[in-house]
Structures are given as C-alpha cells and as structure tokens.
Write a protein that holds these residues in place. Structure first.
Motif, PDB file in Angstrom:
ATOM      1  N   GLU A   1      11.676  21.086 -11.848  1.00  0.00           N
ATOM      2  CA  GLU A   1      10.969  20.197 -12.775  1.00  0.00           C
ATOM      3  C   GLU A   1      11.254  18.735 -12.423  1.00  0.00           C
ATOM      4  O   GLU A   1      10.362  17.883 -12.509  1.00  0.00           O
ATOM      5  N   ALA A   2      12.469  18.436 -12.005  1.00  0.00           N
ATOM      6  CA  ALA A   2      12.821  17.065 -11.615  1.00  0.00           C
ATOM      7  C   ALA A   2      12.000  16.617 -10.412  1.00  0.00           C
ATOM      8  O   ALA A   2      11.555  15.459 -10.339  1.00  0.00           O
ATOM      9  N   MET A   3      11.784  17.526  -9.473  1.00  0.00           N
ATOM     10  CA  MET A   3      10.985  17.182  -8.291  1.00  0.00           C
ATOM     11  C   MET A   3       9.535  16.858  -8.675  1.00  0.00           C
ATOM     12  O   MET A   3       8.885  16.002  -8.060  1.00  0.00           O
ATOM     13  N   ILE A   4       9.037  17.540  -9.700  1.00  0.00           N
ATOM     14  CA  ILE A   4       7.676  17.264 -10.182  1.00  0.00           C
ATOM     15  C   ILE A   4       7.632  15.937 -10.928  1.00  0.00           C
ATOM     16  O   ILE A   4       6.700  15.145 -10.768  1.00  0.00           O
ATOM     17  N   GLN A   5       8.659  15.681 -11.739  1.00  0.00           N
ATOM     18  CA  GLN A   5       8.718  14.426 -12.492  1.00  0.00           C
ATOM     19  C   GLN A   5       8.769  13.219 -11.549  1.00  0.00           C
ATOM     20  O   GLN A   5       8.231  12.154 -11.852  1.00  0.00           O
ATOM     21  N   ALA A   6       9.419  13.389 -10.409  1.00  0.00           N
ATOM     22  CA  ALA A   6       9.579  12.279  -9.458  1.00  0.00           C
ATOM     23  C   ALA A   6       8.308  11.998  -8.666  1.00  0.00           C
ATOM     24  O   ALA A   6       8.191  10.947  -8.023  1.00  0.00           O
ATOM     25  N   PHE A   7       7.345  12.921  -8.709  1.00  0.00           N
ATOM     26  CA  PHE A   7       6.091  12.754  -7.974  1.00  0.00           C
ATOM     27  C   PHE A   7       5.118  11.979  -8.853  1.00  0.00           C
ATOM     28  O   PHE A   7       4.584  12.510  -9.833  1.00  0.00           O
ATOM     29  N   ASN A   8       4.894  10.727  -8.522  1.00  0.00           N
ATOM     30  CA  ASN A   8       4.062   9.845  -9.349  1.00  0.00           C
ATOM     31  C   ASN A   8       2.583  10.000  -8.964  1.00  0.00           C
ATOM     32  O   ASN A   8       2.040   9.212  -8.193  1.00  0.00           O
ATOM     33  N   PHE A   9       1.935  11.010  -9.549  1.00  0.00           N
ATOM     34  CA  PHE A   9       0.573  11.337  -9.146  1.00  0.00           C
ATOM     35  C   PHE A   9      -0.423  10.189  -9.306  1.00  0.00           C
ATOM     36  O   PHE A   9      -1.190   9.924  -8.376  1.00  0.00           O
ATOM     37  N   PRO A  10      -0.491   9.491 -10.445  1.00  0.00           N
ATOM     38  CA  PRO A  10      -1.510   8.438 -10.584  1.00  0.00           C
ATOM     39  C   PRO A  10      -1.427   7.376  -9.491  1.00  0.00           C
ATOM     40  O   PRO A  10      -2.461   6.963  -8.948  1.00  0.00           O
ATOM     41  N   TYR A  11      -0.218   6.945  -9.169  1.00  0.00           N
ATOM     42  CA  TYR A  11      -0.051   5.910  -8.140  1.00  0.00           C
ATOM     43  C   TYR A  11      -0.416   6.449  -6.758  1.00  0.00           C
ATOM     44  O   TYR A  11      -1.123   5.801  -5.980  1.00  0.00           O
ATOM     45  N   ILE A  12       0.047   7.660  -6.454  1.00  0.00           N
ATOM     46  CA  ILE A  12      -0.245   8.263  -5.145  1.00  0.00           C
ATOM     47  C   ILE A  12      -1.743   8.511  -5.007  1.00  0.00           C
ATOM     48  O   ILE A  12      -2.339   8.247  -3.954  1.00  0.00           O
ATOM     49  N   ASN A  13      -2.363   9.000  -6.056  1.00  0.00           N
ATOM     50  CA  ASN A  13      -3.797   9.265  -6.030  1.00  0.00           C
ATOM     51  C   ASN A  13      -4.582   7.968  -5.812  1.00  0.00           C
ATOM     52  O   ASN A  13      -5.537   7.929  -5.027  1.00  0.00           O
ATOM     53  N   GLN A  14      -4.171   6.907  -6.497  1.00  0.00           N
ATOM     54  CA  GLN A  14      -4.848   5.620  -6.347  1.00  0.00           C
ATOM     55  C   GLN A  14      -4.667   5.074  -4.932  1.00  0.00           C
ATOM     56  O   GLN A  14      -5.606   4.528  -4.325  1.00  0.00           O
ATOM     57  N   THR A  15      -3.484   5.240  -4.387  1.00  0.00           N
ATOM     58  CA  THR A  15      -3.184   4.722  -3.050  1.00  0.00           C
ATOM     59  C   THR A  15      -3.920   5.477  -1.954  1.00  0.00           C
ATOM     60  O   THR A  15      -4.442   4.875  -1.010  1.00  0.00           O
ATOM     61  N   ILE A  16      -3.983   6.790  -2.064  1.00  0.00           N
ATOM     62  CA  ILE A  16      -4.546   7.630  -0.998  1.00  0.00           C
ATOM     63  C   ILE A  16      -6.051   7.829  -1.139  1.00  0.00           C
ATOM     64  O   ILE A  16      -6.792   7.779  -0.151  1.00  0.00           O
TER      65      ILE A  16
END
Length: 253
Positions: free
Chosen positions: A3-18
């Motif tokens: 769960e910590a590994m999922i929490q650390a994955f910042n989807f909105p920022y990564i999605n916006q960047t990629i």
C-alpha cells in the motif's frame, strides 16, 4: 508495504507529465467493463455472498470497498508520501540519520525496476517514481534488458518490480488461473508474476468457470476483481479508452 508503494506513486502528476493528463486511470483489473468492481463501494448481493466464506482472511478493503489514493498534481505529493512513510514505519521500516530507510536488522530498503529496452514511456514513469521513493529513503533503480533477457528473467520470476500488461477479454475463462491462480505461482514461465496464492482468488475463478448464468459470471469476476485489487499487488497506471487510427485524407478506399 505494498500500500505504501501505491501511496508513493503520484498518478495525477505523472499522468500530466507523460500524457498531458489525457489518460484515464485504471482503477482495477477489469476497469472499463461490466466486470469491474466499483471503487470505494462495499460488496453487495451475489458478490458479497461469494466472498463471505473468506471474510476473516480477506485483505482490508476487499469487502468494505477500496479505491486508489488521489495523489496531487504538484511535483511533490506530500499527503501520499506522509501516508506511505507511516505505513512503512508500521511495517518496521524507519529512516535513519543517514536518510536511508532500513528495517530492524539494519537492511536498506532497495529494489530494481526491470524494464525492456524500448519501453520509453514506462521508463519515464519509473524515473519520476524513483525520485519520489528517494524522499522516503528508498533506493530504487531502473535496469533495462533486451527482450530475450527480459523473458528469461520474468519466466524465472527473477525480478523485484517490473511492468506488467494483461489483456483481459469480455469472456474471461481458464486464462484467469494462469494469471492469478495459486498453482501458477511457482510454475516457471507462468503469467502469475506477482506470485498470488490466495484461496479466495482460486474460489472466485472456480465460481466464474462453473457459472451458467451471465449474472453469476459477472458477480464472480467482480468478486475476483475485488480480491486482486485490494491485494495491492500492482501500482496501476492507466488504460486506453479508445482506439486511435491515423488516416491520411489523400488516401481513398
């Protein structure tokens, strides 16, 4: 820790960047289909009945509802990182004076993300993810292999984290056992890369295969989706919600 590994994955920022924010997040294994569980909603009806015999052993979120963390559009997802650090501390991982996350035995938290040469988009995603993990004291790195090496490593389950794509049909069948079944977990060359060994998973697959009514099939797969998603085996990215065709107007049929 998962769960910590999922929490650390910042989807909105990564999605916006990629992708410029264009890609919809995949919220479960059967997302964008009738077989998908509803994020954050408790199990009901036939789904709840199928899962009831395993209630005391199911991972939190399976019955009461599970949804992925929202993340932050900013570069640093402080809320997610705080949540991740708290979870890691609960699991016995503490950041020392040197800034390194270690367990009680003093071993550092480190792992390698294995990718295939040419997976440029995934490599870019991983690079952002690795930077976020650094702030938690985690030493993560990316290793690129050619396709032959990658197949050999994944066939032997010789990896710590890697990119996985599973194409699921609207008529799920025996292949679900090859993807998530306990018998496949220790069979080299199988598709059960995460090593799932869960009686509830096997029971939901069996119920799906035995079902003769479409409603029963849907309930069994929704229940399977719940067990897998709440199991936190993967850090989800996104899915393609359309097929894009490039057509040159000078070309005629």
């Amino acid at each position: 820790v998962r769960e910590a590994m999922i929490q650390a994955f910042n989807f909105p920022y990564i999605n916006q960047t990629i992708t410029g924010g264009a890609a919809p997040r995949i919220t479960s294994y059967f997302a964008n289909s009738p077989f998908a569980m509803t994020p954050g909603q408790p199990a009901e009806g036939k789904v709840a009945a199928l899962l009831a015999p395993f209630a005391d052993k199911l991972i939190p979120g399976t019955l009461e509802g599970y949804s992925l963390p929202e993340g932050d559009t900013g570069t640093v997802n402080r809320k997610g990182l705080r949540a991740a650090l708290k979870l890691l501390e609960e699991a016995g991982w503490v950041v020392g004076a040197d800034g390194v996350l270690r367990n009680g035995a003093g071993e550092p938290f480190k792992f390698t993300i294995l990718l295939t040469v040419g997976q440029d988009e995934v490599a870019a995603i991983s690079a952002i993810y690795v930077e976020a993990l650094k702030s938690l004291g985690i030493d993560a790195k990316v290793e690129m292999l050619d396709s032959a090496q990658m197949k050999a490593r994944t066939d032997a389950f010789d990896f710590e984290m890697t990119y996985m794509l599973r194409t699921l049909s609207l008529s799920p069948g025996n292949e679900q056992s090859l993807y998530w079944g306990a018998a496949a977990a220790d069979t080299e060359g199988s598709r059960n890369w995460m090593g799932v060994k869960d009686p509830a998973v096997d029971a939901m697959i069996a119920a799906m295969l035995a079902a003769r009514d479409p409603a029963d099939v849907t309930a069994a797969v929704q229940a399977l989706d719940r067990v897998l998603t709440a199991g936190r085996y993967v850090v989800p990215f996104w899915y393609a919600d359309r097929n894009l065709i490039l057509h040159r107007r000078e070309l005629k049929h």
